[in-house]
Design an enzyme around this catalytic site. Structure first.
Site, PDB file in Angstrom:
ATOM      1  N   ILE A  65       0.645  -1.221  -0.035  1.00  0.00           N
ATOM      2  CA  ILE A  65      -0.275   0.468   0.141  1.00  0.00           C
ATOM      3  C   ILE A  65       0.663   1.460   0.231  1.00  0.00           C
ATOM      4  O   ILE A  65       1.957   1.343   0.369  1.00  0.00           O
ATOM      5  CB  ILE A  65      -0.759   0.366   1.379  1.00  0.00           C
ATOM      6  N   CYS A  66      -0.170   2.099  -0.595  1.00  0.00           N
ATOM      7  CA  CYS A  66       0.649   3.767  -0.477  1.00  0.00           C
ATOM      8  C   CYS A  66      -0.394   4.611  -0.549  1.00  0.00           C
ATOM      9  O   CYS A  66      -1.378   4.239  -0.061  1.00  0.00           O
ATOM     10  CB  CYS A  66       1.802   3.320  -1.991  1.00  0.00           C
ATOM     11  N   HIS A  67      -0.028   5.671  -1.420  1.00  0.00           N
ATOM     12  CA  HIS A  67      -1.840   6.666  -0.835  1.00  0.00           C
ATOM     13  C   HIS A  67      -1.649   6.265  -2.185  1.00  0.00           C
ATOM     14  O   HIS A  67      -3.528   6.636  -2.027  1.00  0.00           O
ATOM     15  CB  HIS A  67      -0.285   8.017  -1.097  1.00  0.00           C
ATOM     16  N   GLY A  69      -1.729   4.328  -4.852  1.00  0.00           N
ATOM     17  CA  GLY A  69      -1.040   2.588  -4.890  1.00  0.00           C
ATOM     18  C   GLY A  69      -0.612   2.786  -6.657  1.00  0.00           C
ATOM     19  O   GLY A  69       0.378   2.245  -7.441  1.00  0.00           O
ATOM     20  N   ILE A  94      -4.045   4.023   0.509  1.00  0.00           N
ATOM     21  CA  ILE A  94      -4.616   4.339   1.690  1.00  0.00           C
ATOM     22  C   ILE A  94      -6.235   5.395   1.665  1.00  0.00           C
ATOM     23  O   ILE A  94      -6.945   5.832   2.038  1.00  0.00           O
ATOM     24  CB  ILE A  94      -3.751   4.430   2.466  1.00  0.00           C
TER      25      ILE A  94
END
Length: 108
Positions: A65-67, A69, A94
């Site tokens: 996961i990141c901010h 994708g 996220i």
């Protein structure tokens, strides 16, 4: 490339005993994080993945996961090149989690 919708994250992680790999920077994790009961979370910033690769189990299912994708998609591709087979990108990151699943997680 394996994509996982935010609505399916918890079910996937609990059924596959998956690791949630957060590849964002420390300040981002401090700002907003996904916490799911019974789901292990590991934070390794994207830039540190190659040097910390031994901390990851290639036989375990991993959801990156990141901010939004984008970074996590790059990490998924890297891990697949390293022989990891069960890796997924959290589509929308996220931010999508905050909008579609848990509005208590701050957006940034």
């Amino acid at each position: 490339m394996n994509q996982l919708a935010v609505q399916h994250l918890h079910a996937h992680c609990t059924s596959a005993n998956a690791l949630l790999l957060d590849v964002r920077e420390p300040w981002e994790v401090d700002t907003a994080a996904i916490r799911l009961p019974g789901v292990a979370v590991k934070h390794i910033p994207m830039s540190r993945i190659p040097e910390r690769l031994e901390e990851l189990d290639p036989s375990q299912s991993i959801v990156c996961i990141c901010h939004h994708g984008v970074r996590s998609l790059q990490v998924v591709a890297f891990l697949q090149r390293q022989g990891f087979e069960s890796v997924y990108n959290l589509a929308g990151g996220i931010d999508a989690w905050s909008v579609e699943v848990d509005p208590s997680v701050p957006r940034y």
